[in-house]
Design a protein around this motif. Sequence first.
Motif, short mmCIF file in Angstrom:
data_model
loop_
_atom_site.label_atom_id
_atom_site.label_comp_id
_atom_site.label_asym_id
_atom_site.label_seq_id
_atom_site.Cartn_x
_atom_site.Cartn_y
_atom_site.Cartn_z
N PHE A 295 -20.85 -5.84 -37.41
CA PHE A 295 -21.37 -7.14 -37.81
C PHE A 295 -22.43 -7.01 -38.81
CE2 PHE A 295 -19.98 -6.93 -33.46
CZ PHE A 295 -19.07 -8.23 -33.21
N LEU A 296 -22.51 -7.56 -39.93
CA LEU A 296 -23.60 -7.05 -41.04
C LEU A 296 -24.49 -8.29 -41.15
CD1 LEU A 296 -21.14 -6.23 -43.98
CD2 LEU A 296 -22.20 -4.66 -42.04
N GLY A 297 -25.80 -7.76 -41.89
CA GLY A 297 -26.65 -8.80 -42.20
C GLY A 297 -27.38 -9.31 -40.94
N PRO A 298 -27.80 -10.44 -40.81
CA PRO A 298 -28.60 -10.94 -39.76
C PRO A 298 -28.20 -11.11 -38.43
CG PRO A 298 -27.77 -12.77 -40.91
CD PRO A 298 -27.57 -11.65 -41.66
N ILE A 299 -26.86 -10.67 -38.27
CA ILE A 299 -26.03 -10.69 -37.01
C ILE A 299 -26.73 -9.40 -36.36
CG2 ILE A 299 -24.08 -10.59 -35.63
CD1 ILE A 299 -22.43 -11.92 -38.15
N GLN A 300 -27.21 -9.52 -35.20
CA GLN A 300 -27.92 -8.38 -34.45
C GLN A 300 -27.22 -8.16 -33.35
OE1 GLN A 300 -30.76 -6.83 -35.64
NE2 GLN A 300 -30.41 -8.24 -37.46
N LYS A 301 -25.86 -7.38 -33.54
CA LYS A 301 -24.95 -7.00 -32.61
C LYS A 301 -24.66 -5.70 -32.78
CE LYS A 301 -21.23 -9.20 -30.13
NZ LYS A 301 -22.09 -9.43 -29.01
N GLU A 302 -24.38 -4.90 -31.77
CA GLU A 302 -23.90 -3.49 -31.96
C GLU A 302 -22.37 -3.56 -32.26
OE1 GLU A 302 -25.41 -0.43 -31.82
OE2 GLU A 302 -27.28 -1.84 -31.90
#
Length: 73
Positions: A6-13
Motif C-alpha cells: 500500500f503506497l502513499g497515504p494508505i497507512q497499512k502494512e
Amino acid sequence: MVRVEFLGPIQKEPLELDITNLNELADILKDDAQMQEWLQNSAVAVNDTLVSTKDYALKDGDKIVLLPPVCGG
C-alpha cells in the motif's frame, strides 16, 4: 502467495495472501473500514503493470500495489 503493498497515504502494512485474483483481494479488503475509500479511488498494479480488471489472474510470487491518487504541486 502474493504480496500486497500500500503506497502513499494508505497507512497499512504489506500483506502476504494466498489468493488467485484481484476479486479475492477486494473481498478481503472491503471489510476494513480504512480501506473502503481507497478501494474506490486507487489504481492497482501487478508486477509494476497497471491492471483494470478484478478478474486478473494472480500467480505465486506476484506483487500487487495499491496506488492512491495523489495531489502535487
